[in-house]
Design an enzyme around this catalytic site. Sequence first.
Site, PDB file in Angstrom:
ATOM      1  CE1 TYR A  56      -4.064  -1.594  -0.560  1.00 37.46           C
ATOM      2  CE2 TYR A  56      -3.111  -3.229   0.927  1.00 37.46           C
ATOM      3  CZ  TYR A  56      -4.066  -2.862  -0.014  1.00 37.46           C
ATOM      4  OH  TYR A  56      -5.013  -3.773  -0.413  1.00 37.46           O
ATOM      5  NE  ARG A  59      -3.038  -0.200  -5.408  1.00 40.18           N
ATOM      6  CZ  ARG A  59      -4.321  -0.553  -5.379  1.00 40.18           C
ATOM      7  NH1 ARG A  59      -4.714  -1.540  -4.612  1.00 40.18           N
ATOM      8  NH2 ARG A  59      -5.203   0.077  -6.125  1.00 40.18           N
ATOM      9  CD  GLN A  89     -16.518  -2.034  -8.558  1.00 36.88           C
ATOM     10  OE1 GLN A  89     -16.307  -3.221  -8.380  1.00 36.88           O
ATOM     11  NE2 GLN A  89     -16.864  -1.551  -9.728  1.00 36.88           N
ATOM     12  CB  VAL A  91      -8.586   2.234  -2.922  1.00 36.41           C
ATOM     13  CG1 VAL A  91      -9.508   1.079  -2.542  1.00 36.41           C
ATOM     14  CG2 VAL A  91      -7.404   1.721  -3.743  1.00 36.41           C
ATOM     15  CG  ASP A  92      -8.256   6.290  -7.938  1.00 39.92           C
ATOM     16  OD1 ASP A  92      -9.169   7.129  -7.833  1.00 39.92           O
ATOM     17  OD2 ASP A  92      -8.195   5.477  -8.886  1.00 39.92           O
ATOM     18  CG  HIS A 107     -14.059  -2.208  -3.116  1.00 33.99           C
ATOM     19  ND1 HIS A 107     -13.938  -2.637  -4.416  1.00 33.99           N
ATOM     20  CD2 HIS A 107     -15.175  -2.832  -2.626  1.00 33.99           C
ATOM     21  CE1 HIS A 107     -14.933  -3.470  -4.712  1.00 33.99           C
ATOM     22  NE2 HIS A 107     -15.694  -3.601  -3.649  1.00 33.99           N
ATOM     23  N   GLY A 175     -15.860   1.470 -16.652  1.00 33.60           N
ATOM     24  CA  GLY A 175     -14.586   0.827 -16.365  1.00 33.60           C
ATOM     25  C   GLY A 175     -14.584  -0.200 -15.253  1.00 33.60           C
ATOM     26  CB  THR A 176     -16.442  -1.894 -13.009  1.00 33.73           C
ATOM     27  OG1 THR A 176     -16.588  -3.131 -12.286  1.00 33.73           O
ATOM     28  CG2 THR A 176     -17.814  -1.341 -13.352  1.00 33.73           C
ATOM     29  CB  SER A 177     -14.410  -6.741 -15.171  1.00 35.68           C
ATOM     30  OG  SER A 177     -14.164  -6.969 -13.802  1.00 35.68           O
TER      31      SER A 177
HETATM   32  P1  OAD Z   1     -11.257  -4.850 -13.371  1.00 33.95           P
HETATM   33  O1  OAD Z   1      -9.787  -4.853 -13.589  1.00 33.95           O
HETATM   34  O2  OAD Z   1     -11.927  -6.144 -13.076  1.00 33.95           O
HETATM   35  O3  OAD Z   1     -11.986  -4.258 -14.657  1.00 33.95           O
HETATM   36  C1  OAD Z   1     -11.537  -3.077 -15.279  1.00 33.95           C
HETATM   37  C2  OAD Z   1     -12.445  -2.731 -16.438  1.00 33.95           C
HETATM   38  O4  OAD Z   1     -11.946  -1.519 -17.006  1.00 33.95           O
HETATM   39  C3  OAD Z   1     -12.501  -3.769 -17.558  1.00 33.95           C
HETATM   40  O5  OAD Z   1     -13.849  -4.025 -17.920  1.00 33.95           O
HETATM   41  C4  OAD Z   1     -11.737  -3.074 -18.693  1.00 33.95           C
HETATM   42  O6  OAD Z   1     -12.245  -3.434 -19.982  1.00 33.95           O
HETATM   43  C5  OAD Z   1     -12.027  -1.617 -18.414  1.00 33.95           C
HETATM   44  N1  OAD Z   1     -11.101  -0.644 -19.012  1.00 33.95           N
HETATM   45  C6  OAD Z   1      -9.831  -0.829 -19.456  1.00 33.95           C
HETATM   46  N2  OAD Z   1      -9.321   0.319 -19.968  1.00 33.95           N
HETATM   47  C7  OAD Z   1     -10.291   1.261 -19.834  1.00 33.95           C
HETATM   48  C8  OAD Z   1     -10.388   2.645 -20.173  1.00 33.95           C
HETATM   49  N3  OAD Z   1      -9.380   3.304 -20.737  1.00 33.95           N
HETATM   50  N4  OAD Z   1     -11.540   3.288 -19.888  1.00 33.95           N
HETATM   51  C9  OAD Z   1     -12.595   2.636 -19.309  1.00 33.95           C
HETATM   52  N5  OAD Z   1     -12.549   1.341 -18.981  1.00 33.95           N
HETATM   53  C10 OAD Z   1     -11.428   0.657 -19.229  1.00 33.95           C
HETATM   54  O7  OAD Z   1     -11.547  -3.763 -12.239  1.00 33.95           O
HETATM   55  P2  OAD Z   1     -12.827  -3.560 -11.317  1.00 33.95           P
HETATM   56  O8  OAD Z   1     -14.065  -4.017 -12.004  1.00 33.95           O
HETATM   57  O9  OAD Z   1     -12.770  -2.180 -10.799  1.00 33.95           O
HETATM   58  O10 OAD Z   1     -11.523  -4.867  -5.238  1.00 33.95           O
HETATM   59  O11 OAD Z   1     -12.518  -4.538 -10.141  1.00 33.95           O
HETATM   60  C11 OAD Z   1     -13.405  -4.586  -9.080  1.00 33.95           C
HETATM   61  C12 OAD Z   1     -12.714  -4.851  -7.775  1.00 33.95           C
HETATM   62  O12 OAD Z   1     -11.900  -6.007  -7.895  1.00 33.95           O
HETATM   63  C13 OAD Z   1     -11.722  -3.787  -7.349  1.00 33.95           C
HETATM   64  O13 OAD Z   1     -12.311  -2.705  -6.672  1.00 33.95           O
HETATM   65  C14 OAD Z   1     -10.823  -4.528  -6.446  1.00 33.95           C
HETATM   66  C15 OAD Z   1     -10.605  -5.710  -7.340  1.00 33.95           C
HETATM   67  O14 OAD Z   1     -10.081  -6.802  -6.868  1.00 33.95           O
HETATM   68  C16 OAD Z   1     -10.919  -4.748  -4.034  1.00 33.95           C
HETATM   69  O15 OAD Z   1      -9.797  -4.322  -3.910  1.00 33.95           O
HETATM   70  C17 OAD Z   1     -11.783  -5.185  -2.889  1.00 33.95           C
END
Ligand code: OAD
Length: 232
Positions: A56, A59, A89, A91-92, A107, A175-177
């Site tokens: 951390y 980070r 989600q 933490v920044d 988170h 931007g979340t999977s």
């Molecule tokens: P992921 O890494 O799972 O997903 C990131 C998403 O961002 C994907 O769908 C990419 O296609 C997309 N992406 C990539 N480049 C991009 C761009 N330039 N603009 C927009 N989107 C883009 O991340 P999260 O879904 O945030 O949890 O992950 C969720 C949680 O899992 C996090 O908060 C963390 C992690 O483990 C904890 O730390 C508890």
Amino acid sequence: MSKQKKLVVLTGAGMSVESGLATFRGAGGLWGEHRVEDVATPEAWYRDAKLVLDFYNYRRKELLSVKPNAGHIALAELEKDFNVQIITQNVDDLHERAGSTQVLHLHGELMKVRSTGPGEQVYDLTENNYETHLGDKCPYGYQLRPHIVWFGEAVPEMENAISLVEQADIFLIIGTSMQVYPAAGLIHYVKKDVPIYLIDPNEVGVHGRGIHVIKKGAGEGMKEFSKLVRQG
Ligand code: OAD
């Protein structure tokens, strides 16, 4: 004056990619030889707290070297026209640095630490004092830990997030999977007839009723979304 519409936004790691921060599941979601999932757990903390603190500290250093991108800034600017509530989600603190005023961190937050004592008091870190080490204690004598929700821990802000999503007039995902629960389940609380938009350059596995997909990165995607939503 008419009441502003409530725009509720769920953001993930992709929101900060164009600032230079890596996602979790894409290439680069590693810290040295460690999978992030192996250092962001209570088990890791009990096994090797120094490793977790170092992770951390690293980070935070990385975060302090980057800036909000065009997507963060466009979202902050939408506050002129909408009641924008961000659920992140991430933490920044890039949403806050871009000027967004209503940000709920599901988170946790990198720039905060928390007492491991019963009070679980939270303390702010600063740009000049952002590291935590073994032996750094709260005023009550308990070791400080990152103020982060680790894998396997409860998500205390979930109830607040659900209530915000239920109040949305427009729901936007960036931007979340949508693979990590309970956050990914928030979409199920969007009221019927509320439009849902999704900005992501890649395919995201969200199914269900009509979602307006903007298949672009956060900066370009937000430009398009802002135009669409301002036209009403
Ligand atoms: P992921 O890494 O799972 O997903 C990131 C998403 O961002 C994907 O769908 C990419 O296609 C997309 N992406 C990539 N480049 C991009 C761009 N330039 N603009 C927009 N989107 C883009 O991340 P999260 O879904 O945030 O949890 O992950 C969720 C949680 O899992 C996090 O908060 C963390 C992690 O483990 C904890 O730390 C508890």
